[in-house]
Scaffold this motif. Structure first.
Motif, PDB file in Angstrom:
ATOM      1  N   ASP A   1      40.176  36.506  38.164  1.00 42.12           N
ATOM      2  CA  ASP A   1      40.506  37.926  38.257  1.00 42.12           C
ATOM      3  C   ASP A   1      41.123  38.403  36.953  1.00 42.12           C
ATOM      4  O   ASP A   1      41.506  37.618  36.086  1.00 42.12           O
TER       5      ASP A   1
ATOM      6  N   HIS B   1      44.878  34.186  41.588  1.00 38.74           N
ATOM      7  CA  HIS B   1      43.475  34.526  41.807  1.00 38.74           C
ATOM      8  C   HIS B   1      43.198  34.446  43.297  1.00 38.74           C
ATOM      9  O   HIS B   1      43.747  33.580  44.002  1.00 38.74           O
TER      10      HIS B   1
ATOM     11  N   TRP C   1      32.989  45.513  42.074  1.00 38.24           N
ATOM     12  CA  TRP C   1      33.703  44.237  41.917  1.00 38.24           C
ATOM     13  C   TRP C   1      35.211  44.439  41.984  1.00 38.24           C
ATOM     14  O   TRP C   1      35.916  43.664  42.645  1.00 38.24           O
TER      15      TRP C   1
ATOM     16  N   ASN D   1      30.505  37.666  37.046  1.00 33.39           N
ATOM     17  CA  ASN D   1      31.915  37.763  37.412  1.00 33.39           C
ATOM     18  C   ASN D   1      32.810  37.577  36.187  1.00 33.39           C
ATOM     19  O   ASN D   1      33.766  38.329  35.965  1.00 33.39           O
TER      20      ASN D   1
ATOM     21  N   TYR E   1      37.365  42.729  44.893  1.00 34.03           N
ATOM     22  CA  TYR E   1      38.405  41.767  44.521  1.00 34.03           C
ATOM     23  C   TYR E   1      39.760  42.201  45.066  1.00 34.03           C
ATOM     24  O   TYR E   1      40.557  41.370  45.534  1.00 34.03           O
TER      25      TYR E   1
ATOM     26  N   CYS F   1      33.727  36.639  43.643  1.00 38.81           N
ATOM     27  CA  CYS F   1      35.108  36.719  43.165  1.00 38.81           C
ATOM     28  C   CYS F   1      35.613  35.305  42.904  1.00 38.81           C
ATOM     29  O   CYS F   1      35.723  34.505  43.840  1.00 38.81           O
TER      30      CYS F   1
END
Length: 523
Positions: free
Chosen positions: A357, A366, A498, A393, A502, A354
């Motif tokens: 974002d 973020h 993900w 990512n 996140y 991560c």
């Protein structure tokens, strides 16, 4: 003068440098001169980035003189000039037209003013976004309020506000106006009308009498005057055409001009740009909306901070051996790293990282940087697995941006144009295609923003019948990447994981347990 003797000049005022680029009418780059500039912090104001308009005009004009000399192109052979620049940077002028204050685009001195605006009316930012497509995060409103609070004598003398691309035109022609593609990034424009809305400033306790005329992108603003000719070496009377903001002109420079077309620009920041034929905003206030440089067109813009900087951090922190190998063999260090990472299976053995974002413009942060879901197995989880996870990512967040814009507009593109420094990596381009499930096209052009300005210049003087046709004539393609169906299920599962990981990391950052990688001013 025959068409083969005509050239187009783009002046491009970026964050870190200014350049002058000459193009032939067919889009061939004839020459470029670039000079770095810096925006110094005023020690009294942490986070400030002052713009030195005197010295920086000397740099900009010298670029024009030198590119003419370097290429041997006669000043009279320049059919038209247009300009582009970093967005969000603003200049203030007095009643005589003199510059009296300016800041560059990532100036961050106005945290207190963001707090002041929120305290004044907690709902005002949302109201302004729904009309302008902008929040306080990047716009001019907190900066103008800062000038009012901290430099009241400058504020009282201010007669006009402008952007840097318009400032270049002003220095060339003596004509001062603002165009909507960059002007809309101030947050003081009505998106649908593509014009100033002084009532927005009024609601923020700011003056309403500093907004001058607006001219559309592609219109002839005027011609190079005697002073502009003396400064730059251009011929007096050369037409100067209204340009636009860097991302908007970058879209033209990569051939993504019409509604429904989209591009991803990958560099220090990553931008997903999607064209629409409506100035409507996102009811959730999650994504930025700007005027596009083609009249009657708008752009949804989803931004991610620092993906390119993450790559640089990983390279410098962990890849000294690859640097040495690259130096010894005359290769780019990223090519060496990509060659190794290409051998790592799609999905990086289930590891998730991560960094950047999916955008949430109204509350934009973020989470803390994180790697997770790896095992203590050096055969599978070496540094190249971690490196590939970083690439993945960034592609995952692009997919999130495509979904975000689809939720707001009901539409998504059939294919993506991929440009910027990251597009040099075939591995990253293939991962982007696999994760999004879309064909990815990489253009040849290395100066997309400047090429977009050249297209506007040519359109303004009739060398191209339309902006989209001009782009079609000049844009050439390097490679096309088709999604690999073998990786579809892997990335479907990874994307869902993900998003869940996140969200949990974001909760930790919001609670103050971990330190966010980036946070918008005032949050």
């Amino acid at each position: 003068m025959s068409e083969t003797e005509k050239y187009l000049l783009a002046m491009d005022a970026g964050t870190g440098s200014v350049r002058a680029v000459i193009f032939a009418v067919d889009g061939t780059q004839v020459g470029v001169v670039q000079k770095e500039w810096t925006h110094r912090e005023d020690p009294r104001w942490p986070g400030s980035m002052d713009f030195d308009w005197g010295h920086n005009w000397e740099l900009a004009s010298s670029c024009v003189r030198e590119v003419l000399a370097k290429t041997g192109v006669a000043p009279e052979a320049i059919a038209a000039v247009s300009t582009t620049c970093m967005r969000e940077g603003i200049l203030l002028y007095d009643a005589e037209g003199n510059e009296i204050w300016a800041c560059a685009n990532v100036d961050a001195r106005s945290d207190d003013e963001v707090g002041q605006l929120i305290a004044m009316n907690p709902d005002l930012e949302r109201e302004i976004y729904l009309e302008s497509g902008q929040t306080y995060a990047l716009g001019a409103l907190p900066r103008l309020l800062w000038v009012k609070n901290k430099m009241p004598e400058v504020y009282e003398r201010t007669a006009r506000i402008g952007m840097f691309n318009d400032w270049l035109i002003y220095k060339l022609t003596g004509d001062l106006a603002v165009e909507p593609s960059n002007g809309s990034t101030t947050g003081i424009m009505d998106l649908k009308r593509r014009d100033w809305d002084p009532s927005i400033a009024e609601r923020c306790g700011l003056r309403t009498d500093i907004f001058g005329p607006v001219r559309e992108c592609g219109e002839v603003a005027g011609s190079v005057n005697a002073r502009g000719a003396a400064d730059t070496g251009l011929a007096e009377g050369t037409p100067v055409v209204v340009g636009g903001g860097d991302c908007q002109l970058g879209m033209i420079g990569v051939g993504a001009v019409l509604p429904g077309e989209a591009a991803v620009f990958g560099g220090s920041f990553w931008q997903y740009e999607f064209n629409t034929d409506s100035g409507a905003t996102d009811p959730g206030c999650r994504v930025r909306v700007n005027c596009a440089a083609a009249p009657g067109t708008w752009q949804y813009e989803a931004l991610a901070f620092k993906p390119g900087l993450v790559m640089r951090w990983f390279r410098d922190g962990f890849c000294q051996a690859e640097k040495a190998e690259a130096d010894a063999t005359g290769r780019d260090v990223y090519d060496v790293m990509n060659e190794r990472a290409e051998k790592v299976p799609a999905g990086s053995h289930g590891m998730v990282c991560c960094f950047s974002d999916v955008m949430n413009y109204i509350h934009w942060t973020h989470a803390a940087p994180t790697f997770t879901n790896f095992e203590l197995d050096p055969e599978r989880f070496d540094k190249y697995t971690f490196y590939r996870a970083i690439l993945e990512n960034t592609a995952l967040l692009v997919r999130g941006h495509i979904e975000l814009v689809r939720e707001a507009t009901g539409n998504e593109p059939e294919e993506l144009v991929f440009a910027g420094g990251a597009a040099k990596s075939p591995l990253w381009a293939q991962i982007l295609a696999d994760v999004t499930g879309k064909r990815v096209k990489v253009p040849e052009v290395k100066e997309a923003t400047a090429l977009g300005a050249a297209v506007l210049a040519g359109y303004g003087v009739g060398l191209y019948p339309s902006i989209s046709e001009g782009a079609r004539q000049v844009v050439r393609w390097d490679r096309t990447f088709e999604p690999n169906p073998d990786n579809k299920d892997v990335y479907e599962q990874l994307y869902r994981l993900w998003r869940e990981v996140y969200a949990k990391q974001f909760e930790l950052s919001e609670a103050g347990v971990t330190k966010s990688m980036w946070r918008a001013p005032g949050l």
